[in-house]
Design an enzyme around this catalytic site. Structure first.
Site, PDB file in Angstrom:
ATOM      1  N   SER A 261       0.812  -1.228   0.000  1.00  0.00           N
ATOM      2  CA  SER A 261       0.000   0.000   0.000  1.00  0.00           C
ATOM      3  C   SER A 261       0.848   1.282   0.000  1.00  0.00           C
ATOM      4  O   SER A 261       0.558   2.191  -0.791  1.00  0.00           O
ATOM      5  CB  SER A 261      -0.971   0.005   1.177  1.00  0.00           C
ATOM      6  OG  SER A 261      -1.959  -0.962   0.964  1.00  0.00           O
TER       7      SER A 261
ATOM      8  N   LYS B  31      -8.834  -4.365  11.846  1.00  0.00           N
ATOM      9  CA  LYS B  31     -10.001  -3.900  11.081  1.00  0.00           C
ATOM     10  C   LYS B  31     -11.266  -3.825  11.923  1.00  0.00           C
ATOM     11  O   LYS B  31     -12.151  -3.033  11.658  1.00  0.00           O
ATOM     12  CB  LYS B  31     -10.238  -4.805   9.863  1.00  0.00           C
ATOM     13  CG  LYS B  31      -9.183  -4.622   8.782  1.00  0.00           C
ATOM     14  CD  LYS B  31      -9.467  -5.484   7.583  1.00  0.00           C
ATOM     15  CE  LYS B  31      -8.353  -5.311   6.576  1.00  0.00           C
ATOM     16  NZ  LYS B  31      -8.530  -6.106   5.364  1.00  0.00           N
TER      17      LYS B  31
ATOM     18  N   GLY C  21     -11.804 -14.818   8.767  1.00  0.00           N
ATOM     19  CA  GLY C  21     -11.359 -13.526   9.316  1.00  0.00           C
ATOM     20  C   GLY C  21     -12.095 -12.358   8.683  1.00  0.00           C
ATOM     21  O   GLY C  21     -13.131 -12.523   8.025  1.00  0.00           O
ATOM     22  N   GLY C  22     -11.537 -11.144   8.879  1.00  0.00           N
ATOM     23  CA  GLY C  22     -12.161  -9.920   8.363  1.00  0.00           C
ATOM     24  C   GLY C  22     -12.231  -9.923   6.844  1.00  0.00           C
ATOM     25  O   GLY C  22     -13.233  -9.493   6.255  1.00  0.00           O
TER      26      GLY C  22
HETATM   27  P1  NAP Z   1      -6.766 -13.062   9.577  1.00  0.00           P
HETATM   28  O1  NAP Z   1      -8.009 -12.573  10.244  1.00  0.00           O
HETATM   29  O2  NAP Z   1      -5.494 -13.063  10.325  1.00  0.00           O
HETATM   30  O3  NAP Z   1      -6.951 -14.578   9.069  1.00  0.00           O
HETATM   31  C1  NAP Z   1      -8.033 -15.002   8.307  1.00  0.00           C
HETATM   32  C2  NAP Z   1      -8.454 -16.402   8.733  1.00  0.00           C
HETATM   33  O4  NAP Z   1      -7.486 -17.333   8.284  1.00  0.00           O
HETATM   34  C3  NAP Z   1      -8.544 -16.646  10.229  1.00  0.00           C
HETATM   35  O5  NAP Z   1      -9.744 -16.149  10.727  1.00  0.00           O
HETATM   36  C4  NAP Z   1      -8.419 -18.157  10.311  1.00  0.00           C
HETATM   37  O6  NAP Z   1      -9.699 -18.772  10.114  1.00  0.00           O
HETATM   38  C5  NAP Z   1      -7.547 -18.494   9.104  1.00  0.00           C
HETATM   39  N1  NAP Z   1      -6.188 -18.792   9.546  1.00  0.00           N
HETATM   40  C6  NAP Z   1      -5.343 -18.005  10.245  1.00  0.00           C
HETATM   41  N2  NAP Z   1      -4.185 -18.641  10.484  1.00  0.00           N
HETATM   42  C7  NAP Z   1      -4.319 -19.878   9.929  1.00  0.00           C
HETATM   43  C8  NAP Z   1      -3.484 -21.022   9.872  1.00  0.00           C
HETATM   44  N3  NAP Z   1      -2.270 -21.029  10.442  1.00  0.00           N
HETATM   45  N4  NAP Z   1      -3.953 -22.125   9.225  1.00  0.00           N
HETATM   46  C9  NAP Z   1      -5.186 -22.143   8.658  1.00  0.00           C
HETATM   47  N5  NAP Z   1      -6.026 -21.087   8.699  1.00  0.00           N
HETATM   48  C10 NAP Z   1      -5.592 -19.975   9.318  1.00  0.00           C
HETATM   49  O7  NAP Z   1      -6.536 -12.253   8.241  1.00  0.00           O
HETATM   50  P2  NAP Z   1      -7.487 -11.313   7.334  1.00  0.00           P
HETATM   51  O8  NAP Z   1      -7.385  -9.919   7.770  1.00  0.00           O
HETATM   52  O9  NAP Z   1      -8.834 -11.917   7.202  1.00  0.00           O
HETATM   53  O10 NAP Z   1      -6.679 -11.406   5.955  1.00  0.00           O
HETATM   54  C11 NAP Z   1      -6.492 -12.650   5.345  1.00  0.00           C
HETATM   55  C12 NAP Z   1      -5.554 -12.581   4.164  1.00  0.00           C
HETATM   56  O11 NAP Z   1      -6.109 -11.774   3.135  1.00  0.00           O
HETATM   57  C13 NAP Z   1      -4.190 -11.982   4.494  1.00  0.00           C
HETATM   58  O12 NAP Z   1      -3.201 -12.714   3.811  1.00  0.00           O
HETATM   59  C14 NAP Z   1      -4.287 -10.588   3.928  1.00  0.00           C
HETATM   60  O13 NAP Z   1      -3.034 -10.070   3.552  1.00  0.00           O
HETATM   61  C15 NAP Z   1      -5.155 -10.824   2.698  1.00  0.00           C
HETATM   62  N6  NAP Z   1      -5.880  -9.620   2.260  1.00  0.00           N
HETATM   63  C16 NAP Z   1      -5.655  -9.181   1.001  1.00  0.00           C
HETATM   64  C17 NAP Z   1      -6.329  -8.059   0.541  1.00  0.00           C
HETATM   65  C18 NAP Z   1      -6.087  -7.568  -0.856  1.00  0.00           C
HETATM   66  O14 NAP Z   1      -6.411  -6.418  -1.141  1.00  0.00           O
HETATM   67  N7  NAP Z   1      -5.553  -8.386  -1.737  1.00  0.00           N
HETATM   68  C19 NAP Z   1      -7.246  -7.394   1.373  1.00  0.00           C
HETATM   69  C20 NAP Z   1      -7.472  -7.907   2.650  1.00  0.00           C
HETATM   70  C21 NAP Z   1      -6.769  -9.022   3.093  1.00  0.00           C
HETATM   71  P3  NAP Z   1     -10.092 -20.063  10.991  1.00  0.00           P
HETATM   72  O15 NAP Z   1      -9.551 -19.827  12.379  1.00  0.00           O
HETATM   73  O16 NAP Z   1     -11.571 -20.051  10.933  1.00  0.00           O
HETATM   74  O17 NAP Z   1      -9.478 -21.276  10.348  1.00  0.00           O
END
Ligand code: NAP
Length: 284
Positions: free
Chosen positions: A22, A71, A133-134
């Site tokens: 970003s 978030k 997640g979010g």
């Molecule tokens: P987060 O809340 O940390 O993780 C998302 C979910 O992933 C968690 O709720 C968990 O679900 C699962 N998880 C976490 N660690 C894990 C592990 N070791 N093994 C298996 N599942 C696991 O992250 P987030 O904010 O939602 O973001 C998720 C991803 O999307 C990140 O990589 C972020 O960089 C990416 N993202 C990209 C964009 C873009 O513009 N391209 C925008 C937003 C986010 P469970 O506990 O239910 O399994």
């Protein structure tokens, strides 16, 4: 553009932030668009989030982005939250209007736009979403708005998947699962919203050859690295793949519209790709 007394300040609040594109993307865009603004990234601990927001107000930042894990945590400290962000339960963009903080979610728009811009359809499709997640919330609310047929939510913990469902108004379109149920041929899209893949040596979150069919689209929200193991294995097995770069770009353009009186018709995804290539931030 030189930094001077009129430079508008923006930033990213998250932890970690060092892998984020970003700051590079927005600063390169400001420079190309002749916008006198500067965008930084701050690694903020959870318990410092309120102070960080007060600091932004005190120093007249015009806004910020919020990334994981904050978030949701920023929401109680905002003066207004827009309808989409309320529905998703997460804020990724904040605008400071005369000392009042307004929260938005541009991730949903970024995700949907990254699919529509490829002329792919979502209506009546079956989608597997990995993670709760979010980012998953933004994806799922966006998919429901686009009238998909069914969304299967996968979590490591069925209770987490159930509580994810309970937070969303879904008319019976969502169902909760653990990864042992992933082998299913019906998915039109499989979307990885987990952070598994951010490290180069991460394995794929699922065995991609056992899920989906020949035309299943594999989408990973991760954009750095450019191709996660999940996407590489899907590509090698002949399936269409999409990484998170376009989602990042489209959510970033939507955030620019919120921060500045900005007409995005004159600033497209391809313009952002051009600046990212010229600045050696991405390779073609
Ligand atoms: P987060 O809340 O940390 O993780 C998302 C979910 O992933 C968690 O709720 C968990 O679900 C699962 N998880 C976490 N660690 C894990 C592990 N070791 N093994 C298996 N599942 C696991 O992250 P987030 O904010 O939602 O973001 C998720 C991803 O999307 C990140 O990589 C972020 O960089 C990416 N993202 C990209 C964009 C873009 O513009 N391209 C925008 C937003 C986010 P469970 O506990 O239910 O399994």
């Amino acid at each position: 553009m030189k930094i001077n007394g009129r430079t508008k300040l923006l930033c990213l609040l998250g932890s970690p932030v060092k892998q984020s594109f970003s700051p590079l993307m927005h600063n390169a865009s400001f420079s190309k668009l002749n916008i006198n603004a500067s965008y930084m990234a701050f690694d903020i601990e959870h318990e410092e989030i309120e102070k960080a927001l007060l600091g932004l107000k005190a120093m007249n930042f015009i806004g910020c982005n919020v990334t994981k894990p904050h978030k949701l945590a920023v929401m109680p400290f905002l003066d207004h939250i827009d309808e989409n962000a309320t529905q998703i339960g997460a804020v990724n963009t904040i605008v400071n209007k005369e000392g009042k903080l307004y929260g938005y979610n541009t991730d949903m728009f970024g995700f949907i736009e990254s699919i529509k811009s490829r002329d792919l359809t979502l209506e009546n499709k079956t989608v597997a979403v990995l993670g709760t997640g979010g980012a998953a919330k933004a994806v799922v609310v966006g998919l429901l708005n686009e009238k998909v047929k069914e969304i299967l939510i996968f979590s490591r913990d069925i209770l987490k998947a159930n509580s994810f469902l309970a937070d969303i108004n879904h008319d019976g379109k969502l169902s909760s699962h653990t990864y042992k149920d992933i082998s299913n041929q019906t998915y039109d899209y499989i979307i990885n919203t987990t952070p598994i893949g951010m490290h180069k040596d991460d394995p794929s979150i699922i065995n991609v050859t056992r899920a989906g069919h020949d035309d299943t689209v594999f989408y990973d929200l991760i954009y750095n690295p450019k191709e996660t193991t999940f996407l590489r294995e899907a590509r090698e097995s002949g399936r269409q793949t999409i990484n998170g770069l376009d989602m990042l770009i489209y959510q970033g353009i939507a955030a620019l519209e919120l921060w500045f009186e900005f007409d995005s018709k004159g600033w497209t995804r391809d313009d952002v790709i051009d600046v990212l290539i010229k600045e050696n931030i991405i390779e073609i």
